[in-house]
Design a protein around this motif. Structure first.
Motif, short mmCIF file in Angstrom:
data_model
loop_
_atom_site.label_atom_id
_atom_site.label_comp_id
_atom_site.label_asym_id
_atom_site.label_seq_id
_atom_site.Cartn_x
_atom_site.Cartn_y
_atom_site.Cartn_z
N LEU A 171 4.34 1.16 5.15
CA LEU A 171 3.84 1.33 6.54
C LEU A 171 3.40 0.11 7.26
CD1 LEU A 171 3.59 4.35 6.57
CD2 LEU A 171 1.06 4.08 6.32
N TYR A 172 2.73 -1.05 6.52
CA TYR A 172 2.60 -1.90 7.36
C TYR A 172 2.83 -3.51 7.01
CZ TYR A 172 -0.94 1.80 8.09
OH TYR A 172 -1.88 2.96 8.27
N GLY A 173 3.61 -3.48 5.90
CA GLY A 173 3.90 -4.69 5.39
C GLY A 173 5.62 -4.83 5.53
N ALA A 174 6.18 -5.45 4.59
CA ALA A 174 7.46 -5.89 4.62
C ALA A 174 8.53 -4.72 4.57
CB ALA A 174 7.78 -6.67 3.14
N GLY A 175 8.20 -3.35 4.48
CA GLY A 175 9.07 -2.31 4.44
C GLY A 175 8.97 -1.35 5.46
N GLN A 176 8.58 -1.90 6.63
CA GLN A 176 8.20 -1.00 7.84
C GLN A 176 9.67 -0.45 8.29
OE1 GLN A 176 5.35 -2.32 10.84
NE2 GLN A 176 4.95 -4.07 9.34
N GLY A 177 9.64 0.64 8.50
CA GLY A 177 10.92 1.48 9.31
C GLY A 177 11.95 1.58 8.51
N VAL A 178 11.96 1.24 7.01
CA VAL A 178 13.05 1.48 6.02
C VAL A 178 12.77 2.85 5.31
CG1 VAL A 178 14.20 0.02 4.07
CG2 VAL A 178 13.36 -1.13 5.78
N ALA A 179 13.66 3.53 5.37
CA ALA A 179 13.62 4.86 4.68
C ALA A 179 13.90 4.79 3.01
CB ALA A 179 14.54 5.71 5.24
N ASP A 180 14.76 3.67 2.73
CA ASP A 180 15.06 3.67 1.28
C ASP A 180 14.63 2.21 0.70
OD1 ASP A 180 16.79 6.02 0.42
OD2 ASP A 180 17.39 5.65 2.47
N LEU A 181 13.67 2.02 -0.13
CA LEU A 181 13.30 0.93 -0.63
C LEU A 181 12.61 0.85 -1.99
CD1 LEU A 181 9.87 0.27 -0.36
CD2 LEU A 181 10.40 0.47 1.96
N VAL A 182 12.48 -0.28 -2.72
CA VAL A 182 11.74 -0.26 -3.85
C VAL A 182 10.89 -1.28 -3.76
CG1 VAL A 182 12.19 -0.48 -6.26
CG2 VAL A 182 13.77 1.01 -5.20
N CYS A 183 9.64 -1.46 -4.25
CA CYS A 183 8.84 -2.28 -4.39
C CYS A 183 8.43 -2.53 -5.82
CB CYS A 183 7.33 -1.95 -3.94
SG CYS A 183 7.03 -2.01 -2.29
N LEU A 184 8.61 -3.70 -6.43
CA LEU A 184 8.19 -4.27 -7.74
C LEU A 184 7.36 -5.36 -7.78
CD1 LEU A 184 9.34 -3.46 -10.63
CD2 LEU A 184 10.52 -5.67 -10.71
N PHE A 185 6.18 -4.82 -8.42
CA PHE A 185 5.02 -5.70 -8.30
C PHE A 185 4.98 -6.30 -9.83
CE2 PHE A 185 4.01 -2.85 -4.83
CZ PHE A 185 3.78 -3.63 -3.82
N ILE A 186 5.15 -7.59 -9.75
CA ILE A 186 5.14 -8.23 -11.07
C ILE A 186 3.79 -9.35 -11.04
CG2 ILE A 186 6.22 -10.00 -12.72
CD1 ILE A 186 9.04 -9.08 -11.23
N GLY A 187 2.79 -8.66 -11.68
CA GLY A 187 1.55 -9.63 -11.91
C GLY A 187 1.29 -9.60 -13.39
N THR A 188 0.21 -9.35 -13.89
CA THR A 188 -0.11 -9.35 -15.40
C THR A 188 0.68 -8.28 -16.12
OG1 THR A 188 -2.39 -10.08 -14.88
CG2 THR A 188 -1.84 -9.11 -17.06
N GLY A 189 0.62 -7.05 -15.58
CA GLY A 189 1.54 -5.94 -15.83
C GLY A 189 2.72 -5.88 -14.70
N VAL A 190 3.64 -4.67 -14.92
CA VAL A 190 4.63 -4.84 -13.89
C VAL A 190 4.79 -3.30 -13.50
CG1 VAL A 190 7.18 -4.96 -13.40
CG2 VAL A 190 6.13 -6.58 -14.97
N GLY A 191 4.66 -3.15 -12.28
CA GLY A 191 4.61 -1.66 -11.69
C GLY A 191 5.48 -1.66 -10.46
N GLY A 192 5.75 -0.50 -9.99
CA GLY A 192 6.73 -0.27 -8.99
C GLY A 192 6.38 1.11 -7.99
N GLY A 193 7.30 1.22 -7.11
CA GLY A 193 7.10 2.50 -6.22
C GLY A 193 8.39 2.51 -5.58
N ILE A 194 8.78 3.74 -5.24
CA ILE A 194 10.16 3.94 -4.77
C ILE A 194 9.75 4.87 -3.49
CG2 ILE A 194 12.41 5.13 -5.13
CD1 ILE A 194 10.69 4.46 -8.19
N VAL A 195 10.57 4.61 -2.30
CA VAL A 195 10.68 5.29 -1.23
C VAL A 195 12.27 5.60 -1.18
CG1 VAL A 195 10.56 5.56 1.23
CG2 VAL A 195 8.80 4.28 -0.11
N SER A 196 12.58 6.90 -1.11
CA SER A 196 14.00 7.18 -1.19
C SER A 196 13.96 8.58 0.08
CB SER A 196 14.42 7.96 -2.47
OG SER A 196 15.61 8.10 -2.43
N GLY A 197 15.03 8.31 0.84
CA GLY A 197 15.13 9.40 2.02
C GLY A 197 13.98 9.27 2.80
N GLY A 198 12.98 8.45 2.90
CA GLY A 198 11.89 8.38 3.84
C GLY A 198 10.60 9.05 3.10
N LYS A 199 10.85 9.25 1.62
CA LYS A 199 9.83 10.11 1.03
C LYS A 199 9.51 9.02 -0.18
CE LYS A 199 8.98 14.00 -0.50
NZ LYS A 199 8.68 15.38 -1.24
#
Ligand SMILES: [Zn+2]
Length: 335
Positions: free
Chosen positions: A126-154
């Motif tokens: 919504l507010y960061g590096a992915g603004q306006g993109v309908a298909d994206l994946v975030c991968l956060f690599i910290g102590t653990g590794v987790g992510g989130g998927i936006v596909s077709g705007g969902k």
């Protein structure tokens, strides 16, 4: 949409971690009005921590002299979809805690509890590096590794609301023991705790080559992912080998993720990446070489933009959206 900055559009976001409770009051453009932080005293048990969250929220609202319409909470763990019950949170040692219901009762506010990395993905979208993109994946690599998927705007949730556990994809069958029940997960090689373990193993098997890492950390047991980064920047050859291997493991995980979801944009964040952004270019090379051509040819790879604020901002936005949806449904029924 309500007028910007009026109390009617302010939402609270809480990032509930194993060590701290971060609370922010956020407006509809993702701007943080004010923040409060307090330690997570897990020894007090769920009810004690919940009272600390309530106190932190009241301090935050008191300082701003404003009220909020809803609260979003992001926390590491598996969260039941509508009830917001924490099924299991390894960081806090919680099992089946009805966090959402308890906070709603204490605060008399609509509350939405979600996974912390899902919230951070929403914040970046919504507010960061992915603004306006309908298909994206975030991968956060910290102590653990987790992510989130936006596909077709969902934002994907999955059958049991656990979609996005990208750190627990197997990259090596029967590989290193992970903190989940599996062996060989991406997290068991590229997570901060795993980089530390791999570095300690490497130093034990070659103490002479490991001398600079031991000197930096104080002892073998104190070597962390940050020690590896520091030694890498100093030009230490063992640290360079560990970083190169880590980047190869990251790329192995990313090939599967990118082939599966075909995002236009891959956002990489978390403490390990922010500590050494070079991991992105090191992993990108192998990813572009080994990913399916159609999956990688239009792919952009960027670093996360919101840093550790993505979680609170995203949790607040998710709660605000849930509220708006409820308002719309209410409006629809009364018409
Ligand atoms: Zn795992």
């Amino acid at each position: 949409m309500p007028e910007k900055d009026s109390d009617a559009s302010l939402t609270l976001g809480v990032d509930l971690g194993g060590t701290k409770i971060e609370t922010s009051l956020v407006d509809t453009s993702g701007r943080i009005i004010t923040s409060q932080r307090s330690p997570t005293r897990t020894e007090k048990g769920p009810d004690g921590v919940i009272m600390d969250i309530v106190a932190c929220i009241n301090d935050c609202l008191g300082e701003a002299g404003k009220s909020a319409r809803a609260l979003g909470v992001g926390m590491a763990g598996q969260i039941e979809k509508d009830s917001g019950t924490v099924r299991f949170s390894p960081n806090l040692g919680w099992h089946n805690v009805p966090l959402q219901a308890k906070l709603e009762a204490e605060l008399a506010l609509p509350v939405m509890v979600t996974n912390d990395v899902r919230a951070a993905t929403y914040g970046e979208w919504l507010y960061g590096a992915g603004q306006g993109v309908a298909d994206l994946v975030c991968l956060f690599i910290g102590t653990g590794v987790g992510g989130g998927i936006v596909s077709g705007g969902k934002l994907l949730e999955g059958c049991n609301n656990t979609a996005g556990e990208l750190g627990h994809t197997t990259i090596i069958a029967d590989g290193r023991q992970c903190h989940c029940c599996n062996h060989g997960c991406l997290e068991a090689y590229a997570g901060g705790w795993a980089i530390a373990e791999r570095a300690q193993d490497a130093v034990r098997s070659d103490p002479k080559a490991g001398r600079p890492l031991i000197d930096l950390a104080g002892s073998i047991e104190q070597i962390t992912a940050a020690t590896v980064t520091k030694a890498y920047v100093n030009g230490d050859s063992l640290a360079q080998r560990i970083v190169a291997e880590t980047a190869r493991f990251m790329a192995a995980g990313l090939v599967g993720i990118v082939n599966a979801f075909n995002p236009c944009l891959l956002i990489l964040g978390g403490g390990v990446i922010q500590g050494l952004p070079e991991y992105i270019s090191l992993a990108e090379h192998a990813l572009r070489l080994n990913g399916l051509q159609a999956a990688v040819e239009n792919l952009r790879i960027v670093i996360a933009a919101l840093g550790n604020k993505a979680g609170v901002v995203g949790a607040a936005a998710l709660a605000y959206n849930k509220l708006q949806k409820a308002d719309r449904e209410q409006g629809g029924r009364s018409e």
